[in-house]
Design an enzyme around this catalytic site. Structure first.
Site, PDB file in Angstrom:
ATOM      1  N   TYR A 147       0.858  -1.185   0.000  1.00 14.29           N
ATOM      2  CA  TYR A 147       0.000   0.000   0.000  1.00 14.29           C
ATOM      3  C   TYR A 147       0.898   1.241   0.000  1.00 14.29           C
ATOM      4  CZ  TYR A 147      -4.194   2.727   1.439  1.00 14.29           C
ATOM      5  OH  TYR A 147      -5.252   3.606   1.508  1.00 14.29           O
ATOM      6  N   CYS A 148       0.739   2.113  -1.014  1.00 15.82           N
ATOM      7  CA  CYS A 148       1.458   3.388  -1.089  1.00 15.82           C
ATOM      8  C   CYS A 148       2.963   3.155  -0.988  1.00 15.82           C
ATOM      9  CB  CYS A 148       0.932   4.339  -0.024  1.00 15.82           C
ATOM     10  SG  CYS A 148       1.572   6.025  -0.146  1.00 15.82           S
ATOM     11  N   LEU A 149       3.629   3.736   0.007  1.00 22.28           N
ATOM     12  CA  LEU A 149       5.063   3.546   0.165  1.00 22.28           C
ATOM     13  C   LEU A 149       5.396   2.074   0.394  1.00 22.28           C
ATOM     14  CD1 LEU A 149       7.952   4.489   0.522  1.00 22.28           C
ATOM     15  CD2 LEU A 149       7.362   5.306   2.800  1.00 22.28           C
TER      16      LEU A 149
END
Length: 617
Positions: A350-352
């Site tokens: 998720y994301c980073l």
């Protein structure tokens, strides 16, 4: 509150009728006196503490603070460009005054009872002007349209500057919109009809309560304004938020690994590993039972493991991006094998956490490792060439300022990152709370997502500097061999496993057209799905909610706009689409696995202790 009978407006009414209520209530003198005394005492303490810290910082650096965002130089360059073409500027000014004159005329006609069309209308989604007085009252309609005309003029002038360097143009545009948003009449007492109405109804008590709220937020921020967005007293991690049952089965310096208890008699043979971002805490995927992706995935028959990152302090200042890879996904894979006997997993980043997962997969591809059989990316950028408005904060001077602050503490304060993200949606995440908390005098509403948003985490200095420079500033991850981790040069084009990419249409942090670029990088089969809403709400969107549609398409053209043109919009959540995709890769079932009963003993109950460390601790 009761008023004495000899106050204005309280005499006996004709014919014995009930006395008319005054249009405005007077504030209670005792309440006003106590409030102002408290304001004076707390305000003096806050200002004194703040000034002492500012003096100490200046003494340590030996100089006053710079312009770390280079706003002055950016706007100076824009002004120079504008003056090179004065005719265009004059034309814009004439257009603005013509519209303004029309507005005056229309307002006068409205006051005489005529129906007139607005010179400029607000966006139907703009919640600042939701009160009907903005349209029905001639004065407030005039104020609103005056503001909208001025806003259009300011942004139009900025866009008219020719030959600006793209980064400068982006910075000028961003901060012009910040200024325009701040100047909205909805943000001020005398030009907001809702606030004026509330002030009249309460005799100004809303403003007294608002002043107390303001002081409390200044105290929370130790002299800097830290707006309280939700009633955090109503939430407790592990009690009414992040409550999916499970156990911590492994931990190291950087993370705890949680294995969740099964909800079915049999489960998919291949476990599911979730790698969340460490900019925020993992429980965005386990807020409440009704919107928990973790609980839903468990109910679909997945053995779910999730990484709960530590909230680092100065002792972890030297932890690098490579450390996060080796002590994160790599360590988790080893632990999952010990706990379940399974070498192969499906993984979500998720994301980073997705950026880290892609780097891990590239390293595994180079080393012929295949323990991850499928990868899912939630709102993840790997190509940072067009990083959206976050790019405003990434230039050499700002990076040096961030690194200077981190070098003194060993980490970046979580609140600094939170402020940056909030600025991307200032009207929703800053100014709406200024109005409700300080002008309306309201207490924040308990909202689980905003509680999570305020639960910020720190960033280790070494890791964060690497991430900002090598990803955002230099875009090295997308270059073959541009990044080396664990002694292995990375090439995202060597990732050949099945990949599911989930992006969100209104994402201000990972713009979907930037995340789409990954579809042209990975060599394996890719499914791209676009969800409605933003970076958080578009992901945490359970099927039962009935919110937010999503778009799917079979082809993956190079252009994201071409993909969207050919995509089909489907109602409801994307979660079932993802489950059909991932479960079709291997439908083999095994008896359900209880956490702590495999090769790894349970260390403590979920959600563990790492997640409970607050940034202010």
């Amino acid at each position: 509150m009761a008023q004495d009978s000899d106050k204005p407006g309280k005499g006996p009414a004709p014919g014995g009728a009930k006395p008319a209520e005054p249009a405005f209530r007077m504030p209670d003198p005792d309440t006003l006196g106590r409030t102002m005394a408290d304001v004076a005492e707390r305000g003096h303490r806050i200002v004194t503490d703040f000034l002492n810290r500012q003096s100490l910082n200046a003494a340590e650096s030996g100089r006053p603070g710079p312009d770390p965002m280079q706003m002055g130089s950016a706007f100076l360059e824009m002004s120079t460009r504008l003056m090179a073409n004065p005719a265009r500027l004059v034309q814009a000014q004439l257009g603005f005054w013509q519209d303004y004159l029309t507005l005056w005329q229309n307002t006068a006609r409205r006051m005489w009872g005529e129906e007139v069309s607005p010179v400029i209308a607000e966006d139907s989604k703009d919640r600042r002007f939701k009160d009907e007085a903005w349209r029905e009252n001639e004065v407030f309609d005039f104020i609103k349209q005056s503001y909208l005309l001025s806003a259009r003029y300011f942004t139009g002038v900025v866009h008219a500057a020719e030959d600006l360097e793209p980064k400068t143009a982006q910075k000028v545009d961003f901060y012009t919109r910040q200024f325009v948003d701040a100047m909205s009449p909805s943000n001020f007492l005398m030009t907001n009809p809702e606030v004026l109405r509330k002030t009249a109804e309460t005799g100004g008590e809303n403003l007294l309560r608002g002043l107390q709220n303001l002081l409390s937020d200044l105290e929370r921020g130790k002299g800097k304004l830290k707006i309280r967005m939700t009633d955090d007293s109503k939430f407790s991690i592990g009690e009414n938020i992040a409550v999916s049952p499970g156990k911590v089965v492994f931990q190291n310096d950087l993370m705890q690994l949680i294995q969740y208890s099964p909800a079915t008699d049999t489960v998919l043979k291949r476990p599911l590993l979730i790698v969340p971002p460490w900019i925020n805490k993992f429980y965005i995927l386990d807020l409440r039972p009704k919107n928990s992706f973790v609980r839903w995935a468990v109910a679909q028959g997945h053995t779910v493991f999730i990484v709960s990152w530590v909230n680092p302090d100065e002792a972890l200042a030297a932890k690098s991006f490579e450390d996060y890879m080796m002590e994160g996904p790599y360590a988790a894979l080893d632990a999952i094998e010990q706990a379940t006997g399974e070498k192969s997993v499906n993984a979500i980043g998720y994301c980073l956490g997705g950026t880290l997962l892609s780097a891990t997969l590239a390293r595994m591809a180079a080393r012929k490792e295949n323990r991850i059989k499928s990868a899912t990316f939630f709102t993840t950028m790997v190509d940072f060439e067009e990083a959206g408005e976050l790019g405003v904060f990434i230039d050499e001077e700002q990076l040096k300022a961030i690194e200077d602050r981190m070098s003194k503490r060993g980490f970046l304060e979580g609140g600094e990152m939170a402020t940056t993200f909030n600025m991307l949606r200032a009207n929703d995440l800053i100014w709406s709370f200024v109005v409700s908390n300080y002008l309306m005098g309201q207490e924040p509403f308990p909202f689980d997502l905003l509680y999570w948003n305020d639960d910020s985490t720190r960033m280790p200095a070494a890791m964060h500097s690497f991430y900002l420079r090598r990803m955002y500033q230099q875009n090295d991850l997308v270059k073959p061999g541009g990044v080396t981790l664990g002694g292995t040069p990375l090439d995202l084009r060597q990732i050949k496993l099945p990949t599911y990419i989930l992006s969100t249409r209104e994402d201000h942090i990972a713009p979907w057209k930037s995340t789409y670029r990954a579809t042209q990088l990975y060599a394996g089969p890719v499914r791209f799905v676009l969800a409605a809403s933003g970076h958080i709400a578009g992901v945490a969107n359970p099927p039962e909610s009935g919110k937010y549609s999503h778009w799917v398409a079979d082809s993956l053209p190079a252009s994201p706009d071409e993909w969207f043109t050919g995509a089909m919009e489907l109602s409801g959540s994307w979660w079932p689409d993802w489950h059909r995709w991932v479960s079709a890769l291997d439908k083999t079932q095994v008896p359900a696995r209880q956490p702590g009963q495999g090769g790894l003993p349970a260390l403590e109950d979920a959600p563990g202790s790492y997640v409970k460390v607050m940034a202010s601790d």
